[in-house]
Design an enzyme around this catalytic site. Structure first.
Site, PDB file in Angstrom:
ATOM      1  CE  LYS A   9      -3.723  -2.310   2.533  1.00 55.27           C
ATOM      2  NZ  LYS A   9      -4.528  -2.287   3.765  1.00 55.27           N
ATOM      3  CE1 TYR A  49      -9.229  -2.626   0.447  1.00 58.11           C
ATOM      4  CE2 TYR A  49      -8.819  -0.605  -0.776  1.00 58.11           C
ATOM      5  CZ  TYR A  49      -8.369  -1.618   0.058  1.00 58.11           C
ATOM      6  OH  TYR A  49      -7.064  -1.621   0.485  1.00 58.11           O
ATOM      7  CG  ASN A 112      -3.260  -2.646   7.130  1.00 56.99           C
ATOM      8  OD1 ASN A 112      -3.081  -2.295   5.971  1.00 56.99           O
ATOM      9  ND2 ASN A 112      -4.330  -3.302   7.514  1.00 56.99           N
ATOM     10  CG  HIS A 115      -4.948  -6.341  -0.224  1.00 54.05           C
ATOM     11  ND1 HIS A 115      -6.120  -6.526   0.484  1.00 54.05           N
ATOM     12  CD2 HIS A 115      -5.036  -7.135  -1.325  1.00 54.05           C
ATOM     13  CE1 HIS A 115      -6.879  -7.381  -0.181  1.00 54.05           C
ATOM     14  NE2 HIS A 115      -6.249  -7.765  -1.278  1.00 54.05           N
ATOM     15  CD  GLU A 126      -8.037  -9.233  -3.668  1.00 51.63           C
ATOM     16  OE1 GLU A 126      -8.754  -8.725  -2.801  1.00 51.63           O
ATOM     17  OE2 GLU A 126      -6.943  -9.801  -3.391  1.00 51.63           O
TER      18      GLU A 126
END
Length: 149
Positions: A9, A49, A112, A115, A126
């Site tokens: 990310k 998402y 975080n 992913h 994905e």
């Protein structure tokens, strides 16, 4: 051979963690078959998402993933989906085990680092969302016989 989708990310890219993250998966014995640096569009982020569309944090997820470059990757190997998730660690870095990516580098659930697909079916979706088939490379590392029976 199983495949999974991983994305470093924007926070992980900005903190120069891409090489360290790739190293962990290479050292484990997984094979990198797709890699690109991309600044995700809002449309791509919303599709990625989509499962969270009705949740209150959806807009924040989309805003964050589109805030900077992302390193999108496809990894291949036996059990790669489940194993990749273990290497990533718990979603909340504050509860992630030391030795995991989030446990070692994360400080906040909203930042975080990475992913990872949570199931084989999710990985397939994905991968198709982030990569065209011609962007994935089939190859055999010379170490394969030393990693797999």
């Amino acid at each position: 051979m199983e495949r999974t989708f991983l994305a470093v990310k924007p926070d992980g890219v900005q903190r120069h963690l891409v090489g360290e993250i790739i190293r962990r998966y290479e050292t484990k014995g997984f094979k990198l078959v797709g890699l690109k640096l991309i600044h995700p569009t809002r449309e791509l982020a919303e599709n990625h998402y989509a499962v969270h569309k009705e949740r209150p944090f959806f807009a924040g997820l989309v805003d964050f993933i589109t805030s900077g470059p992302v390193v999108a990757m496809v990894w291949e190997g036996d059990g790669v989906v489940a194993s990749a998730r273990k290497i990533i660690g718990a979603t909340n870095p504050l509860t992630a085990e030391p030795g995991t990516i989030r446990g070692d580098f994360g400080a906040n659930i909203g930042r975080n680092i990475i992913h990872g697909s949570d199931a084989i079916e999710t990985a397939q979706t994905e991968i198709a969302l982030w990569f065209n088939p011609e962007e994935l490379v089939s190859w055999t590392p010379s170490l394969t016989s030393w990693v797999y029976e």
